[in-house]
Design an enzyme around this catalytic site. Structure first.
Site, short mmCIF file in Angstrom:
data_model
loop_
_atom_site.label_atom_id
_atom_site.label_comp_id
_atom_site.label_asym_id
_atom_site.label_seq_id
_atom_site.Cartn_x
_atom_site.Cartn_y
_atom_site.Cartn_z
N LYS A 25 0.66 -1.20 0.15
CA LYS A 25 -0.13 -0.03 -0.11
C LYS A 25 0.94 1.19 -0.08
O LYS A 25 0.69 2.15 -0.70
CB LYS A 25 -0.99 -0.02 1.34
N SER A 26 2.01 1.08 0.97
CA SER A 26 2.69 2.55 0.92
C SER A 26 3.39 2.89 -0.23
O SER A 26 3.36 4.09 -0.63
CB SER A 26 3.82 2.27 1.96
N ARG A 126 -8.38 12.72 12.26
CA ARG A 126 -6.77 12.57 12.53
C ARG A 126 -6.09 13.85 12.40
O ARG A 126 -6.50 14.74 11.82
CB ARG A 126 -6.32 11.39 11.37
N ASP A 317 1.97 -0.80 11.77
CA ASP A 317 0.68 -1.20 11.09
C ASP A 317 0.33 -2.86 11.69
O ASP A 317 -0.79 -3.15 11.26
CB ASP A 317 0.73 -0.98 9.78
#
Ligand code: S3P
Length: 434
Positions: A25-26, A126, A317
């Site tokens: 994903k990153s 956030r 994560d």
């Protein structure tokens, strides 16, 4: 998003076979973003197809980049350089994605037009000052709503700065590098704790120098980016769910080919090995500048361990699924340096403590740490708190539970890993839509 929003997991099951995991994903976010800034065409291979990455692609298209998926996982990006980006006609909605929002702040702070960035209910809670504040030091005009989204950016010229990062955040670091690339002079930042370095590894592929000297990273403004071909490795954060699942299930063995094992990301492997996990990591050829390995994992008796803040930073994560491993281990596991986890897609400390206590495993929550003592897990109904990783962690827990587990709020899994339930069934998990 899928039709149902829950899973029912029958207890037990065995994990066997070989799983092909989705792209990281990153790295997918970064490949899309950097390619959109470059001049010329870029072919991106293995990009994660998830809601978060689609939010990035959609935002870039709204900014005028030509960006399309040519076949599953393959994207063609026709960049016209930084100056080719244009004011979007509407706010950019980044959905659930903190990475998309924070990286775009850095990118847009120097573009000569206004933008508004919004997100869903979770993203709207956030903290964004961590990125807005250093960008303002560079001269950016950027407003948050009491520190949170929506963010209003009135882009304009930036000046390079030297910045000491007070918190470990790859998102903030990457935003500053994307801003620094467009600033007058040089931007240098020093990291509090080393965070994932995918941006620093990728920029040179597109022709931008990034000098890394220990914890200090510098970038010279005004460098042009040129289109490049990028292959995205498979996601270690996705692998982690199946790695822990295999460890805690009986008579199980699983192979996970070509997974990214960037040393700033592999804390989960180190922690699990420290707990006695049977995990083989066979390095294969790197993909671009990212190290990659074939991973093989077997059922293992785990023992509790102490995990300090530096190791947690490299497994940030993977905290939810590491809590499941801890619940299945003999003895006590302490995870320290968990403050950042309270401001992820959910308060992951609270969500894991709530879910584990439902399963009969008490969690002692301290100021900046949690302690989990392994116990047999029962079953029950778990709330995901609209957090993909909480949902997947508790699905995996069923492999070692004695009663069924129902997970509520699983549509959020599509933000990072839409194929999870299919792969889980393929591997041997007893997962049904509920
Ligand atoms: C990410 C960085 C981490 C991580 C997130 C992805 C990234 O967040 O938790 O899932 O791609 O840069 P922070 O940089 O805020 O720690």
């Amino acid at each position: 998003m899928g039709m149902t929003d829950g899973w029912r997991l029958e207890p037990g099951g065995q994990i066997r076979g070989t799983l092909t995991l989705p792209g990281d994903k990153s790295i997918s976010h970064r490949a899309l973003l950097i390619a959109a800034l470059a001049e010329g065409s870029s072919r991106l291979d293995g990009v994660l197809d998830s809601e978060d990455c689609r939010a990035t692609a959609r935002a870039l298209a709204q900014l005028g980049a030509e960006i399309r998926e040519t076949s599953p996982g393959n994207w063609l990006v026709e960049g016209r350089g930084l100056d080719g980006l244009q004011a979007p006609g509407a706010p950019l909605d980044l959905g659930n994605s903190g990475t998309a929002m924070r990286l775009l702040c850095g990118l847009l702070a120097a573009r000569p037009f206004p933008t508004t960035l919004t997100g869903d209910a979770s993203l709207s809670q956030r903290p964004m000052e961590r990125v807005a504040s250093p960008l303002r030091e560079m001269g950016a005009r950027i407003k948050t709503d009491s520190g949170r989204p929506p963010i209003r950016i009135d882009g304009g010229p930036l000046q390079g700065i030297a910045y000491d990062e007070p918190i470990a955040s790859a998102q903030v670091k990457s935003a500053l590098l994307l801003a620094g690339l467009q600033a007058r002079g040089r931007t240098c930042l020093t990291e509090a704790v080393p965070s994932r370095d995918h941006t620093e590894r990728m920029l040179p592929l597109f022709g931008a120098d990034c000098e890394v000297d220990g914890a200090r990273i510098c970038i010279e403004g005004g460098q042009a980016l040129h289109g490049a071909d990028v292959t995205v490795p498979r996601d270690l954060s996705a692998a982690a769910f199946f790695i822990v699942g295999t460890l805690i299930a009986p008579d199980s063995e699983l192979k996970l080919p070509s997974v990214g094992v960037n040393p700033r990301r592999d804390g989960v492997l180190q922690v699990l090995r420290q707990m006695g996990a049977g995990v083989d990591i066979d390095a294969v050829d790197p993909v671009g500048r990212e190290p990659v390995a074939d991973i093989t994992v077997r059922s293992s008796a785990l023992t509790g361990t102490d995990i300090g803040p530096d190791l947690i930073a490299n497994a940030i994560d993977e905290f939810p699924v590491l809590c499941i491993a801890a619940a299945c281990a003999r003895g006590t596991t302490t995870l320290a340096g968990v403050g950042e986890l309270r401001i992820k897609e959910s308060d992951r400390v609270a969500a894991m403590a709530e879910g584990l206590s439902t399963l009969g495993v008490p969690v002692e929550v301290g100021d900046d740490s949690v302690r989990i003592t392994g116990r047999p897990m029962g079953g029950g109904t778990i709330r995901s708190h609209r957090d993909h990783r909480i949902a997947m962690a508790f699905a995996v827990a069923a492999l070692a539970a004695s009663e069924p587990i129902v997970v509520e709020g699983v549509r959020w899994v599509a933000t990072s890993f839409p194929g999870f339930s299919g792969l889980a069934r393929q591997a041997g998990m007893r997962l049904h839509d509920a």
